[in-house]
Design a protein around this motif. Structure first.
Motif, mmCIF file in Angstrom:
data_model
loop_
_atom_site.group_PDB
_atom_site.id
_atom_site.type_symbol
_atom_site.label_atom_id
_atom_site.label_comp_id
_atom_site.label_asym_id
_atom_site.label_seq_id
_atom_site.Cartn_x
_atom_site.Cartn_y
_atom_site.Cartn_z
ATOM 1 N N LEU A 91 0.831 -1.207 0.000
ATOM 2 C CA LEU A 91 0.000 0.000 0.000
ATOM 3 C C LEU A 91 0.866 1.258 0.000
ATOM 4 C CD1 LEU A 91 -2.637 -0.988 2.733
ATOM 5 C CD2 LEU A 91 -2.992 -0.922 0.257
ATOM 6 N N GLY A 92 0.382 2.318 -0.622
ATOM 7 C CA GLY A 92 1.028 3.618 -0.519
ATOM 8 C C GLY A 92 0.860 4.181 0.884
ATOM 9 N N THR A 93 1.623 5.230 1.178
ATOM 10 C CA THR A 93 1.687 5.816 2.529
ATOM 11 C C THR A 93 0.309 6.108 3.122
ATOM 12 O OG1 THR A 93 3.661 6.932 1.736
ATOM 13 C CG2 THR A 93 2.788 7.648 3.870
ATOM 14 N N TRP A 94 -0.593 6.631 2.290
ATOM 15 C CA TRP A 94 -1.879 7.078 2.820
ATOM 16 C C TRP A 94 -3.028 6.127 2.491
ATOM 17 C CZ3 TRP A 94 -0.952 10.628 6.260
ATOM 18 C CH2 TRP A 94 0.186 11.426 6.085
ATOM 19 N N GLU A 95 -2.735 5.033 1.842
ATOM 20 C CA GLU A 95 -3.803 4.082 1.508
ATOM 21 C C GLU A 95 -4.237 3.307 2.747
ATOM 22 O OE1 GLU A 95 -1.811 2.010 -1.995
ATOM 23 O OE2 GLU A 95 -3.915 1.981 -2.619
ATOM 24 N N GLN A 96 -5.502 3.447 3.101
ATOM 25 C CA GLN A 96 -6.079 2.697 4.218
ATOM 26 C C GLN A 96 -7.376 2.058 3.732
ATOM 27 O OE1 GLN A 96 -4.818 2.195 7.231
ATOM 28 N NE2 GLN A 96 -3.114 3.662 7.229
ATOM 29 N N VAL A 97 -7.642 0.858 4.250
ATOM 30 C CA VAL A 97 -8.814 0.106 3.808
ATOM 31 C C VAL A 97 -9.969 0.337 4.788
ATOM 32 C CG1 VAL A 97 -9.633 -2.144 3.027
ATOM 33 C CG2 VAL A 97 -7.172 -1.635 3.000
ATOM 34 N N PHE A 98 -11.140 0.655 4.254
ATOM 35 C CA PHE A 98 -12.315 0.913 5.094
ATOM 36 C C PHE A 98 -13.497 0.054 4.678
ATOM 37 C CE2 PHE A 98 -9.870 4.718 5.635
ATOM 38 C CZ PHE A 98 -10.023 4.999 6.973
ATOM 39 N N TYR A 99 -14.185 -0.443 5.697
ATOM 40 C CA TYR A 99 -15.512 -0.990 5.488
ATOM 41 C C TYR A 99 -16.489 0.170 5.631
ATOM 42 C CZ TYR A 99 -19.846 -3.478 6.441
ATOM 43 O OH TYR A 99 -21.140 -3.925 6.408
ATOM 44 N N CYS A 100 -17.298 0.408 4.603
ATOM 45 C CA CYS A 100 -18.250 1.523 4.605
ATOM 46 C C CYS A 100 -19.653 0.962 4.753
ATOM 47 C CB CYS A 100 -18.170 2.308 3.301
ATOM 48 S SG CYS A 100 -16.523 2.844 2.876
ATOM 49 N N GLU A 101 -20.192 1.121 5.911
ATOM 50 C CA GLU A 101 -21.540 0.638 6.205
ATOM 51 C C GLU A 101 -22.540 1.743 5.873
ATOM 52 O OE1 GLU A 101 -24.182 -1.325 6.404
ATOM 53 O OE2 GLU A 101 -22.988 -2.590 7.759
ATOM 54 N N PHE A 102 -23.526 1.412 5.043
ATOM 55 C CA PHE A 102 -24.547 2.403 4.694
ATOM 56 C C PHE A 102 -25.949 1.979 5.144
ATOM 57 C CE2 PHE A 102 -21.458 3.329 1.039
ATOM 58 C CZ PHE A 102 -20.847 4.358 1.754
ATOM 59 N N ASP A 103 -26.041 0.811 5.801
ATOM 60 C CA ASP A 103 -27.341 0.365 6.328
ATOM 61 C C ASP A 103 -27.076 -0.618 7.468
ATOM 62 O OD1 ASP A 103 -30.094 -0.023 6.589
ATOM 63 O OD2 ASP A 103 -30.126 -1.631 5.098
ATOM 64 N N GLY A 104 -26.470 -0.108 8.518
ATOM 65 C CA GLY A 104 -25.924 -0.953 9.567
ATOM 66 C C GLY A 104 -26.872 -1.246 10.707
ATOM 67 N N GLN A 105 -26.268 -1.439 11.867
ATOM 68 C CA GLN A 105 -27.007 -1.818 13.076
ATOM 69 C C GLN A 105 -27.600 -3.221 12.925
ATOM 70 O OE1 GLN A 105 -29.520 1.698 13.027
ATOM 71 N NE2 GLN A 105 -28.219 2.723 14.534
ATOM 72 N N ARG A 106 -26.886 -4.012 12.160
ATOM 73 C CA ARG A 106 -27.219 -5.438 12.013
ATOM 74 C C ARG A 106 -25.940 -6.142 11.570
ATOM 75 N NH1 ARG A 106 -31.425 -4.682 7.215
ATOM 76 N NH2 ARG A 106 -31.502 -2.609 8.118
ATOM 77 N N GLN A 107 -25.901 -7.458 11.664
ATOM 78 C CA GLN A 107 -24.675 -8.195 11.350
ATOM 79 C C GLN A 107 -24.433 -8.303 9.848
ATOM 80 O OE1 GLN A 107 -23.590 -11.663 13.888
ATOM 81 N NE2 GLN A 107 -23.237 -12.683 11.932
ATOM 82 N N LYS A 108 -23.215 -7.973 9.448
ATOM 83 C CA LYS A 108 -22.826 -8.026 8.037
ATOM 84 C C LYS A 108 -21.477 -8.729 7.924
ATOM 85 C CE LYS A 108 -25.871 -4.743 6.438
ATOM 86 N NZ LYS A 108 -25.545 -3.715 5.482
ATOM 87 N N ARG A 109 -21.236 -9.348 6.755
ATOM 88 C CA ARG A 109 -19.973 -10.044 6.533
ATOM 89 C C ARG A 109 -19.190 -9.452 5.366
ATOM 90 N NH1 ARG A 109 -20.421 -16.079 5.606
ATOM 91 N NH2 ARG A 109 -22.139 -15.428 4.260
ATOM 92 N N VAL A 110 -17.878 -9.554 5.464
ATOM 93 C CA VAL A 110 -16.984 -9.152 4.377
ATOM 94 C C VAL A 110 -16.085 -10.335 4.059
ATOM 95 C CG1 VAL A 110 -15.026 -7.683 3.757
ATOM 96 C CG2 VAL A 110 -17.013 -6.691 4.916
ATOM 97 N N LEU A 111 -16.059 -10.712 2.791
ATOM 98 C CA LEU A 111 -15.219 -11.822 2.344
ATOM 99 C C LEU A 111 -13.805 -11.330 2.049
ATOM 100 C CD1 LEU A 111 -14.780 -14.689 1.020
ATOM 101 C CD2 LEU A 111 -15.591 -13.640 -1.093
ATOM 102 N N VAL A 112 -12.820 -12.053 2.575
ATOM 103 C CA VAL A 112 -11.425 -11.793 2.231
ATOM 104 C C VAL A 112 -10.865 -13.057 1.585
ATOM 105 C CG1 VAL A 112 -9.148 -11.084 3.070
ATOM 106 C CG2 VAL A 112 -11.214 -10.246 4.213
ATOM 107 N N LYS A 113 -10.524 -12.947 0.315
ATOM 108 C CA LYS A 113 -9.978 -14.097 -0.422
ATOM 109 C C LYS A 113 -8.569 -13.737 -0.876
ATOM 110 C CE LYS A 113 -11.775 -17.402 -2.131
ATOM 111 N NZ LYS A 113 -11.797 -18.878 -1.847
ATOM 112 N N ILE A 114 -7.604 -14.512 -0.415
ATOM 113 C CA ILE A 114 -6.199 -14.261 -0.748
ATOM 114 C C ILE A 114 -5.699 -15.394 -1.623
ATOM 115 C CG2 ILE A 114 -3.915 -13.739 0.194
ATOM 116 C CD1 ILE A 114 -5.198 -13.012 2.816
ATOM 117 N N ILE A 115 -5.057 -15.060 -2.753
ATOM 118 C CA ILE A 115 -4.426 -16.093 -3.564
ATOM 119 C C ILE A 115 -3.019 -15.643 -3.943
ATOM 120 C CG2 ILE A 115 -6.701 -16.687 -4.524
ATOM 121 C CD1 ILE A 115 -5.671 -15.853 -7.253
ATOM 122 N N GLY A 116 -2.120 -16.603 -4.036
ATOM 123 C CA GLY A 116 -0.741 -16.259 -4.392
ATOM 124 C C GLY A 116 0.214 -17.360 -3.998
ATOM 125 N N GLU A 117 1.449 -16.990 -3.731
ATOM 126 C CA GLU A 117 2.479 -17.985 -3.421
ATOM 127 C C GLU A 117 3.426 -17.495 -2.334
ATOM 128 O OE1 GLU A 117 3.483 -21.060 -7.058
ATOM 129 O OE2 GLU A 117 4.647 -19.214 -6.866
#
Lengths: 136, 136, 136
Positions: free
Chosen positions: A110-136
């Motif tokens: 990541l660049g110096t200022w790159e930060q990853v955000f989860y942006c909730e626009f209809d929250g106050q309930r349980q939500k999931r985010v998938l993280v899929k990593i592939i490589g070597e």
């Protein structure tokens, strides 16, 4: 090729909220032991987004203000028959709904200022985010 | 699995500028010797975007006009305390900030009119774009 | 590493149309025999988008209404010299033009309401969508 699949869970206090998740993704990269590859970070709910931008509260207010101006949250929408979240479906498209990150030398590239955000626009309930990593 | 990681550097003359980079990405694909795979092209700065669209100057003016209409560059923003680039952070989200391209038979698998652009929204300084290629 | 490359073809009856393509992508995942990996779904034409959102007709009307409000389809644009599709080039950026999906256990790893759509914004002609699957 190695892969790792994980599901992050969120339940925000506010209906609209930005949650910084760079460290959580970095932990999963470490756990995967992948040195070189790609990471997909994708909300599994269609009223949320994952973005890369600045960790600055003023900017997050600006995002919400711009989205509200362009697509008012409480306006009338065809989708809102028995529902009231049409705007959140639209906001997440305008923000770009998912990100792909790179792993180099076993770390998020990541660049110096790159930060990853989860942006909730209809929250106050349980939500999931998938993280899929592939490589070597 | 093979990978290639490269960093393109830009320093645009204009504060807002579209730079055609399809050829640069194609060169890196050749260098990678990967025949089949994916290419992530991601700006490492959060006031820029990478997009795929038409190599047509009129359209690029249209993009800037639409962005200016929706999110005026010089308006007041909470982020602009000691800074003046809030709009560029927002523009890059509206444009979709990154792209993933495909490699087939050792070449970028693009449609006739698909061209890759670096979209600078706060330039006149050095910026980097990450190119990560994975495949076989 | 295994890969599969396929091209879906669309020729919509309407100039603007949302086409549900989740099942087509799922079939290609099955055909690829890949158990774990990534799927890029990318329109090869720059006046169309591929998105993930709700299979609900009212919401699709809302999308078109919002896009029309923000970027009127028949307004004057610099791009429209001999052409009349500038807005469709812009709409596809605002919607996020492509998606990357995950495969887990040989299936698309989607949330309950995540559905994949081809969004045609300048149709009534033949268009292609690239599906590139990589994984193991």
């Amino acid at each position: 090729m190695k892969t790792l699949t994980e599901y992050l869970v969120f339940n925000t206090k506010q209906r609209k909220e930005f949650v910084l998740i760079t460290d959580k993704i970095e932990e999963l990269v470490k756990k995967s032991k992948i040195k070189d590859g790609l990471v997909l970070v994708n909300p599994m709910h269609i009223t949320a987004a994952v973005i890369v931008n600045d960790n600055e509260q003023g900017l997050h207010k600006d995002y919400l203000n711009v989205l509200e101006k362009l697509v008012p949250y409480n306006a009338k929408y065809f989708h809102n028959v028995g529902e009231d979240n049409a705007a959140s479906h639209i906001w997440r498209q305008l923000m770009g709904h998912q990100v792909v990150l790179a792993i180099t030398n076993g770390k998020l590239d990541l660049g110096t200022w790159e930060q990853v955000f989860y942006c909730e626009f209809d929250g106050q309930r349980q939500k999931r985010v998938l993280v899929k990593i592939i490589g070597e």
